[in-house]
Design an enzyme around this catalytic site. Structure first.
Site, PDB file in Angstrom:
ATOM      1  N   LYS A  30     -38.710  20.812 -32.452  1.00  0.00           N
ATOM      2  CA  LYS A  30     -39.931  20.395 -33.163  1.00  0.00           C
ATOM      3  C   LYS A  30     -39.871  20.730 -34.660  1.00  0.00           C
ATOM      4  O   LYS A  30     -39.077  20.138 -35.366  1.00  0.00           O
ATOM      5  CB  LYS A  30     -41.153  21.009 -32.493  1.00  0.00           C
ATOM      6  CG  LYS A  30     -41.374  20.408 -31.082  1.00  0.00           C
ATOM      7  CD  LYS A  30     -42.805  20.426 -30.661  1.00  0.00           C
ATOM      8  CE  LYS A  30     -42.970  19.957 -29.230  1.00  0.00           C
ATOM      9  NZ  LYS A  30     -43.965  18.967 -28.989  1.00  0.00           N
ATOM     10  N   TYR A  44     -44.683  24.159 -19.988  1.00  0.00           N
ATOM     11  CA  TYR A  44     -43.883  22.944 -20.162  1.00  0.00           C
ATOM     12  C   TYR A  44     -42.641  23.299 -20.964  1.00  0.00           C
ATOM     13  O   TYR A  44     -42.735  23.891 -22.045  1.00  0.00           O
ATOM     14  CB  TYR A  44     -44.707  21.889 -20.908  1.00  0.00           C
ATOM     15  CG  TYR A  44     -43.959  20.599 -21.138  1.00  0.00           C
ATOM     16  CD1 TYR A  44     -43.540  19.813 -20.068  1.00  0.00           C
ATOM     17  CD2 TYR A  44     -43.652  20.164 -22.429  1.00  0.00           C
ATOM     18  CE1 TYR A  44     -42.858  18.628 -20.272  1.00  0.00           C
ATOM     19  CE2 TYR A  44     -42.968  18.971 -22.645  1.00  0.00           C
ATOM     20  CZ  TYR A  44     -42.570  18.214 -21.560  1.00  0.00           C
ATOM     21  OH  TYR A  44     -41.886  17.036 -21.766  1.00  0.00           O
ATOM     22  N   ASP A  71     -38.473  30.070 -24.840  1.00  0.00           N
ATOM     23  CA  ASP A  71     -38.614  28.688 -25.283  1.00  0.00           C
ATOM     24  C   ASP A  71     -39.502  28.712 -26.514  1.00  0.00           C
ATOM     25  O   ASP A  71     -40.728  28.766 -26.428  1.00  0.00           O
ATOM     26  CB  ASP A  71     -39.242  27.847 -24.158  1.00  0.00           C
ATOM     27  CG  ASP A  71     -39.530  26.422 -24.607  1.00  0.00           C
ATOM     28  OD1 ASP A  71     -39.374  26.142 -25.816  1.00  0.00           O
ATOM     29  OD2 ASP A  71     -39.914  25.604 -23.756  1.00  0.00           O
TER      30      ASP A  71
HETATM   31  C1  LIG Z   1     -42.635  24.593 -25.259  1.00  0.00           C
HETATM   32  C2  LIG Z   1     -41.915  23.277 -25.201  1.00  0.00           C
HETATM   33  N1  LIG Z   1     -40.651  23.239 -24.761  1.00  0.00           N
HETATM   34  C3  LIG Z   1     -39.961  22.094 -24.715  1.00  0.00           C
HETATM   35  C4  LIG Z   1     -40.532  20.906 -25.109  1.00  0.00           C
HETATM   36  C5  LIG Z   1     -39.755  19.639 -25.059  1.00  0.00           C
HETATM   37  O1  LIG Z   1     -39.435  19.211 -26.338  1.00  0.00           O
HETATM   38  P1  LIG Z   1     -39.074  17.669 -26.615  1.00  0.00           P
HETATM   39  O2  LIG Z   1     -40.326  16.894 -26.452  1.00  0.00           O
HETATM   40  O3  LIG Z   1     -38.542  17.665 -28.009  1.00  0.00           O
HETATM   41  O4  LIG Z   1     -38.033  17.291 -25.618  1.00  0.00           O
HETATM   42  C6  LIG Z   1     -41.852  20.905 -25.573  1.00  0.00           C
HETATM   43  C7  LIG Z   1     -42.500  19.656 -25.998  1.00  0.00           C
HETATM   44  O5  LIG Z   1     -43.690  19.555 -26.189  1.00  0.00           O
HETATM   45  C8  LIG Z   1     -42.567  22.119 -25.612  1.00  0.00           C
HETATM   46  O6  LIG Z   1     -43.845  22.169 -26.034  1.00  0.00           O
END
Ligand SMILES: Cc1ncc(COP(=O)(O)O)c(C=O)c1O
Length: 457
Positions: free
Chosen positions: A283, A153, A255
């Site tokens: 986060k 994700y 990421d």
């Molecule tokens: C690995 C990863 N990338 C991107 C995101 C997206 O972040 P946001 O919810 O702040 O848009 C998340 C959210 O859980 C994530 O776990």
């Protein structure tokens, strides 16, 4: 539903009537009654009254030790004193400027000292960070396609919302995953540009490069897949992925929305000693306020400087989030804090291992940095398809049983993991362990019964 789970859900309903009421009311005005689909679950989600340090209270006044921590966005814990001080001191000086200010350079400099990047730009969410990283890589490579891993994700934009949680019937043969849109409304052209490989399977990545020679701009990858519980990279996987992307003239995007702040002082780049081309952060870097960033080499980021790639955002670098981010990096996510959290996590992981073994529960316990997970599958997962084998009913039994005893062991959903915050104490961990010790025999018993039922079928 097996008996042990049904009992725990009944108890949950008895303990949390106000959450049910709040949810029923919210359903009238808000789809699913929640602000993000991830927050919806049956019979209804817990509604929060407040959070403090490592603890949380629901509307009925029940107290929980909070290891959900806003889906891992709160390694600082709730309202960390340093973050509160920084935010309070900025609040009366304006909450948004839409103009530059000096904290931007300061936080950019902090980030460049920790992660292997020369320049950064800011946003509010992880979705923005990965979206801009993908666009930047496409512009820099002059190519349209990207490769992502099945089950990973990376947020909600069209390029990323592909093969996030595809169903078994639609995913294709092992090693050659089919790209499946993650819901309606994603144009087929976007799906076609997002190629999918299997985590920990370099050959599946190579295959995509071979099928689409000279067309792949980037591989986007969570160094530890944290949306299938916790899926660790096999030894050498990330460094070989680094080589492979270089061989094919593609960028490697890490990421680090989850790992960036929670795995180690310098994130996964430091932990695994691998240098990607672009790093995405969000986060836990904001200490609980909306803050994200993406960074790369000067040459790549110059594409923004030269007005070739567009990046903007009204709330980018709003002073409240930036003050929180600076306080988080300087006063919360210190080397000492990583030692504290690491020690607590080792203790918790060790106890989970001992208790699962002693109770005869067939499950795996995996952890790194501030995170850990109990997966109801005997061996740790190596990719998304392994994770599909997790016993979800048993997981629900675990989650509700822990909640009923005052431990929010992790966010709801068996693709998540626990987070330990700098504000958690030894006593919090001891309580978590004691509650798991109490719950584990019932889980082991239910597991045996479920196996017997499955064998008869
Ligand atoms: C690995 C990863 N990338 C991107 C995101 C997206 O972040 P946001 O919810 O702040 O848009 C998340 C959210 O859980 C994530 O776990």
């Amino acid at each position: 539903m097996h008996e042990g789970l049904a009992r725990e859900i009944t108890q949950y309903e008895q303990r949390t009537p106000r959450s049910r009421q709040a949810h029923t009311r919210a359903l009238e005005r808000i789809p699913l009654g929640v602000a993000s689909n991830y927050r919806a679950y049956d019979p209804y989600p817990l509604f929060v009254k407040e959070g403090k340090g490592g603890h949380l209270w629901d509307l009925d006044g029940n107290e929980y030790i909070d290891f959900n921590l806003s889906f891992g966005a709160l390694m600082a814990g709730h309202s960390h004193p340093a973050v509160v001080r920084a935010v309070e001191s900025r609040l009366r000086g304006g909450t948004a400027y839409g103009m530059p200010h000096e904290m931007e350079w300061e936080l950019a400099d902090e980030i460049c000292k920790r992660y292997p990047v020369d320049m950064v730009r800011f946003g509010s969410t992880g979705t923005e960070a990965t979206m801009h990283a993908v666009r930047l890589a496409r512009a820099a490579a002059g190519r349209d396609r990207i490769i992502k891993f099945e089950g990973a994700y990376h947020g909600l934009h069209d390029a990323a919302l592909v093969s996030v949680k595809p169903h078994l019937e639609e995913i294709g043969p092992p090693g050659e995953p089919v790209a499946v849109p993650g819901g309606a409304g994603i144009p087929a052209s976007h799906v076609a540009n997002t190629l999918v490989a299997s985590f920990n399977d370099l050959r599946s990545v190579e295959r995509q490069f071979e099928k689409h020679p000279g067309q792949v701009a980037a591989v986007i990858c969570e160094p530890i897949m944290m949306n299938v519980g916790i899926c660790m990279p096999l030894d050498g996987f990330l460094s070989k992925l680094r080589e492979l992307t270089q061989q094919h003239g593609a960028f490697l995007i890490f990421d680090e929305v989850k790992t960036g702040a929670k795995l180690a002082w310098g994130g996964a780049c430091e932990y695994f000693g691998v240098k990607p081309d672009i790093v995405c952060l969000a986060k836990s870097i904001g200490g609980g306020l909306p803050l994200s960033a993406f960074g790369a080499t000067r040459a790549v980021m110059d594409l923004i400087g030269q007005h070739k790639v567009f990046h903007g955002g009204t709330y980018n670098t709003n002073p409240i989030s930036m003050a929180a981010g600076l306080a988080t990096f300087r006063e919360v996510l210190t080397r000492d804090a990583y030692q504290h959290v690491d020690r607590l996590n080792r203790k918790l992981l060790g106890a989970y291992l001992r208790i699962t073994e002693a109770s005869g529960l067939k499950a795996s316990v995996v952890g790194a940095g501030a995170n850990g997970v109990l997966l109801f599958r005997p061996a740790p997962v190596r990719n998304y398809r392994d994770w599909l084998e997790v016993d979800t009913e048993l997981w629900r039994h675990y989650w509700f049983a822990m909640v009923n005893r005052g431990v929010l062991a992790q966010p709801y959903w068996w693709d998540e993991q626990w987070t330990i915050s700098v504000q958690h104490t030894e006593a919090d961990i001891d309580r978590h362990i004691a509650v798991f010790q109490e719950v584990a025999p019932a889980l082991a018993h239910a597991q045996k019964e479920r196996e017997q039922v499955a064998a008869v079928r």
